[in-house]
Scaffold this motif. Structure first.
Motif, mmCIF file in Angstrom:
data_model
loop_
_atom_site.group_PDB
_atom_site.id
_atom_site.type_symbol
_atom_site.label_atom_id
_atom_site.label_comp_id
_atom_site.label_asym_id
_atom_site.label_seq_id
_atom_site.Cartn_x
_atom_site.Cartn_y
_atom_site.Cartn_z
ATOM 1 N N UNK A 140 0.733 -1.138 -0.022
ATOM 2 C CA UNK A 140 -0.109 0.080 0.011
ATOM 3 C C UNK A 140 0.897 1.192 -0.084
ATOM 4 N N UNK A 141 1.851 1.194 0.891
ATOM 5 C CA UNK A 141 3.088 2.253 0.738
ATOM 6 C C UNK A 141 3.420 2.719 -0.634
ATOM 7 N N UNK A 142 3.992 1.635 -1.210
ATOM 8 C CA UNK A 142 4.547 1.570 -2.621
ATOM 9 C C UNK A 142 3.681 2.201 -3.523
ATOM 10 N N UNK A 145 3.142 6.019 -3.029
ATOM 11 C CA UNK A 145 4.258 6.636 -3.448
ATOM 12 C C UNK A 145 4.169 6.646 -5.029
ATOM 13 N N UNK A 146 3.849 5.717 -5.733
ATOM 14 C CA UNK A 146 3.870 5.992 -7.139
ATOM 15 C C UNK A 146 2.751 6.745 -7.489
ATOM 16 N N UNK A 147 1.586 6.854 -6.751
ATOM 17 C CA UNK A 147 0.365 7.835 -7.003
ATOM 18 C C UNK A 147 0.638 9.226 -6.776
ATOM 19 N N UNK A 148 1.190 9.539 -5.582
ATOM 20 C CA UNK A 148 1.374 10.691 -5.042
ATOM 21 C C UNK A 148 3.090 11.532 -5.140
ATOM 22 N N UNK A 171 -7.404 -0.433 -0.779
ATOM 23 C CA UNK A 171 -7.974 0.451 0.250
ATOM 24 C C UNK A 171 -7.262 1.764 0.297
ATOM 25 N N UNK A 172 -6.029 1.826 -0.183
ATOM 26 C CA UNK A 172 -5.240 3.015 -0.368
ATOM 27 C C UNK A 172 -6.023 4.123 -1.016
#
Length: 203
Positions: A140-142, A145-148, A171-172
């Motif tokens: 979810x964190x990766x 990062x790709x998104x934001x 969920x993210x």
């Protein structure tokens, strides 16, 4: 379990505080999903993005499947290198962002495009590296990062190619963005259709 809800649909997403500066100029977010793998979801997401661009839209396509990114297998840009954004761009805080790859007027990003020579921390070459082995929260964190942390610029639509399932990546996306819509992809198979219907509950 915690109920998944999304904010009401609006023409602008700039009021979502946790989207980040790189997403501030994106008008619509469109998710493409299926809870069953291998049904053609990524192909449909890519075709949708390129068709929207051919109609004159400013379009981005983000491959959020961090375990098995498909976009590099579908699209082969002339220059697939992911580069860090130029420094000192106060509007996007680009010291912490990377530039998307542009191909036929569509801005692209996928973990599969990130190479060891890109200068992006934590990058890896998908052609020579083993499969990504990540626990759910890390995935979810990766994805976040790709998104934001991609400098998308001004877009009418960002197409989000979600991975199969209903895990941390989904969920993210559902909890941090105001989605303008979602496209469910399935085959006539009873198993695929049953899983696709379960995924509707996310949206």
């Amino acid at each position: 379990p915690r109920e998944i809800t999304t904010p009401s649909i609006s023409s602008s997403n700039t009021d979502i505080a946790n989207q980040g500066k790189a997403l501030a100029n994106i008008t619509h977010f469109l998710a493409v999903y299926s809870c069953k793998g291998g049904v053609g979801k990524s192909t449909i997401a890519a075709n949708l993005a390129y068709q929207l661009a051919s109609n004159g839209g400013r379009v981005g396509l983000l491959d959020l499947d961090v375990y098995g990114p498909s976009l590099p297998l579908l699209v082969h840009p002339d220059d697939p290198t992911v580069r860090q954004s130029p420094p000192n761009d106060s509007e996007t805080n680009s010291n912490n962002t990377v530039e998307p790859i542009t191909h036929r007027n569509v801005k692209l990003m996928s973990l599969g495009y990130v190479s060891p020579t890109s200068g992006v921390p934590g990058s890896g070459d998908p052609s020579s590296s083993p499969a990504a082995v990540l626990r759910g929260p890390m995935a979810g964190r990766v994805a976040s990062q790709l998104l934001k942390n991609t400098n998308w610029g001004n877009l009418d639509v960002l197409v989000l190619d979600l991975p199969p399932g209903t895990g941390d990546v989904q969920l993210e996306v559902c909890q941090s963005l105001s989605l303008a819509g979602a496209v469910a992809v399935s085959t006539p198979s009873k198993l695929a259709w049953a899983d696709a219907r379960k995924g509707v509950q996310m949206f």
